[in-house]
Design an enzyme around this catalytic site. Structure first.
Site, PDB file in Angstrom:
ATOM      1  N   SER A 318       0.848  -1.191   0.000  1.00  0.00           N
ATOM      2  CA  SER A 318       0.000   0.000   0.000  1.00  0.00           C
ATOM      3  C   SER A 318       0.888   1.249   0.000  1.00  0.00           C
ATOM      4  CB  SER A 318      -0.961  -0.036   1.187  1.00  0.00           C
ATOM      5  OG  SER A 318      -1.973   0.933   1.041  1.00  0.00           O
ATOM      6  N   ASP A 405      -8.779  -4.812  -6.131  1.00  0.00           N
ATOM      7  CA  ASP A 405      -8.431  -3.794  -5.138  1.00  0.00           C
ATOM      8  C   ASP A 405      -9.326  -2.562  -5.305  1.00  0.00           C
ATOM      9  OD1 ASP A 405      -7.249  -1.940  -3.455  1.00  0.00           O
ATOM     10  OD2 ASP A 405      -5.212  -2.538  -3.963  1.00  0.00           O
ATOM     11  N   HIS A 437      -7.016  -5.448  -1.794  1.00  0.00           N
ATOM     12  CA  HIS A 437      -5.931  -4.614  -1.271  1.00  0.00           C
ATOM     13  C   HIS A 437      -5.099  -5.440  -0.297  1.00  0.00           C
ATOM     14  CE1 HIS A 437      -4.048  -0.740  -0.888  1.00  0.00           C
ATOM     15  NE2 HIS A 437      -4.102  -0.803   0.427  1.00  0.00           N
TER      16      HIS A 437
END
Length: 585
Positions: A318, A405, A437
């Site tokens: 991320s 995601d 994600h």
């Protein structure tokens, strides 16, 4: 039904008798407010701005005051007591070491009194609020050395408690504690099959950034190897408004097992260290101080003789994936390899992809990163986006993404992979079509880790286990993308058509998008407008008689008709999101 939520309340708090007394919600400006439930409605009693934190925890036993956490009036998050009638608050406790935000509170089930508080510094610190709890903690620390202790819960008479422990080499254990007899019974270990004797220890460290700010971090060194001239992996956490803590981390342990020293910096912009430390990260992505903190951590390890300057890599998920791309693009002389998992490469497209029902996230990003619709912010965001400096990336890169995601779209990885491929730079790409994600399925995680292990070994020289099970091998092959097939979809503006404004009248009304969110459709000055609960209105432009687009956040709205041509609802599209809303009035 205890209470009906007509006011977009995100959290209700009851008093100790079970009466709903407090509502908590986000304001239109991105802050939060605490509201008292009264006969004639809700009355705000405490508010904090978007850059502040406040949240109710539990009612005091007197029924007139409520415990809350807040940093509205100071740098660190404090424990406070708020009087609902006078709306005045008083500080109960702030970190005795004046280092970190308030962590949590433990209350007696028998007396409803506050009996302990804790803070997460380098490790967990617990502060007893009475002599009995102090004696209990002394006993627990004696019986359970070298671990962090968490008081999880108590029985109604306070005699028995569940005690959790964790450490860098232990994912966790849970005990039943008899406070009256001062005895402990282990109930279970988390992941008991882990060979704890082979796990590496994690050390809290501090180093000084180039501007003099002290950066807290954790360093894990491989077992059985002199800490000299080691290959290093810098592993920045995600968020970025989060922090790393002392304790078991599977990625850290895996990398240390393969011979890497692992550095996990809590760079400025991380949470937990006060408002000033958090705000110091505002607008400082990529080319700014947040990334400098990582670079300065590498230099600290080089100066200490721990790191081999020719074998430094970076890996993150991320925001950590973004920091990986930024590290390779903006400090190409530092890193010999990088691996980015679900990391954004273009901050402008990242911000533009935030859906309207994540307005709170959008407001936070606008404050701490910038507004892509503001010309000065946009110029800076372009400069901070690794995609626009892809030609500076020299080190091999591995990119990993989940096709589903919703936060960081797959396009963020597609575009950096395509750019590096076209530049002739070494890049590998894994995509899991059934992940979002981050990876959740075991087979995908194993395959990704096997691919990462090989990639890092090839470029940094760590240990590598070539053998793997046939199902993991097959899954790795399935996830591996031929980079020659990667395409970047250039978005094109849909053609706007002219409609008789009288047609808009059929769409007027309110549509239920989510349980706590409606979209109101109205007409102003012969233009069709949409407005979600608690958000600003935006204009809808027709591309057909029933299909409209917005120039914010790439939204498309399709109005759905019944057989008799009456409007029964709408479908909102954004990226790969599809939300169906029924017309309610």
């Amino acid at each position: 039904m205890l209470i009906q939520n007509d006011e977009n309340i995100g959290l209700w708090t009851t008093d100790l008798d079970g009466n709903v007394r407090i509502g908590y919600r986000q304001t239109l400006e991105g802050g939060h407010e605490i509201l008292a439930v009264q006969k004639d409605g809700l009355t705000p009693v405490y508010t904090c701005r978007i850059e502040e934190t406040c949240r109710p925890i539990r009612f005091h036993k007197d029924g007139q005051r409520v415990y809350l956490i807040s940093n509205r009036d100071g740098n660190l998050i404090q424990l406070k007591l708020l009087n609902l009638e006078s709306q005045q608050s008083q500080v109960v406790e702030v970190d005795p070491e004046n280092q970190v935000d308030f962590g949590d509170a433990v209350f007696s089930e028998a007396t409803d009194e506050l009996i302990a508080t804790f803070y997460v510094g380098d490790r967990i610190r617990i502060y007893p609020q009475n002599d009995k709890i102090a004696a209990d903690l002394a006993f627990l620390k004696q019986q359970l050395p070298d671990v962090d202790i968490v008081l999880q819960s108590l029985t109604l008479d306070d005699r028995f408690g569940l005690v959790g422990t964790r450490s860098d080499v232990n994912p966790g254990s849970t005990y039943l504690f008899d406070r009256s007899t001062q005895t402990l019974e282990k109930l279970y270990d988390d992941r008991p099959e882990l060979p704890r004797e082979h796990l590496a220890t994690m050390q809290p460290i501090r180093y000084t950034a180039r501007d003099g700010l002290e950066i807290p971090a954790y360093l894990t060194l491989p077992q059985g190897v002199d800490p000299v001239n080691l290959p290093v992996i810098v592993m920045p956490h995600g968020g970025p408004w989060a922090r790393d803590m002392w304790g078991y981390n599977p990625f850290t342990q895996f990398l240390a097992n393969r011979g890497y020293a692992v550095l996990q910096p809590n760079f400025r912009g991380s949470t937990g260290y006060g408002k000033a430390f958090l705000n110091a990260g505002n607008n400082e992505w990529g080319t700014g101080a947040m990334q400098h903190d990582l670079t300065d951590g590498v230099q600290y390890l080089i100066d200490a003789g721990i790191a081999d300057p020719e074998r430094v890599g970076i890996f993150g998920v991320s925001y950590g994936g973004y920091a990986t791309l930024a590290g390779l693009a903006f400090t190409p002389d530092i890193y010999a390899a990088g691996a980015s998992m679900v990391g954004p490469s273009n901050l402008i497209t990242l911000l533009k992809s935030i859906p309207p029902y994540w307005e709170s996230i959008k407001a936070k990003f606008a404050l701490r990163l910038g507004d892509p619709d503001d010309p000065s912010d946009r110029t800076r965001l372009e400069a901070q986006s690794p995609l626009f400096s892809a030609d500076q990336i020299q080190a091999p890169l591995m990119v990993v993404h989940g096709a589903k995601d919703p936060r960081v779209k797959q396009a963020e990885s597609d575009q950096i992979v395509a750019a590096l491929r076209d530049l002739g730079r070494p890049v590998e790409y894994l995509i899991a079509p059934d992940e979002g994600h981050g990876f959740r399925k075991e087979i995908n995680s194993l395959a990704m880790t096997a691919g990462l292990e090989k990639f890092l070994a090839e470029h940094l020289g760590g240990r590598y286990q070539a053998e793997m099970s046939s199902d993991v091998q097959a899954q790795l092959e399935k996830l591996t993308v031929d980079i020659e097939t990667v395409t970047v979809n250039e978005s094109s503006e849909p053609e706007i058509v002219e409609l008789d404004p009288a047609i808009y009248n059929r769409y007027l009304g309110t549509y239920q998008l989510l349980p706590n969110m409606q979209i109101a459709i109205r007409v102003e000055e012969q233009q069709l407008l949409a407005q979600a609960t608690g958000q600003e209105a935006f204009t809808l432009y027709p591309v057909s008689e029933t299909k409209f687009v917005a120039q914010v956040a790439d939204i498309t709205i399709q109005f759905n008709l019944s057989a008799d041509e009456t409007v029964k609802g709408l479908t909102l599209y954004q990226g790969d999101q599809e939300l169906i809303a029924s017309k309610v009035k």
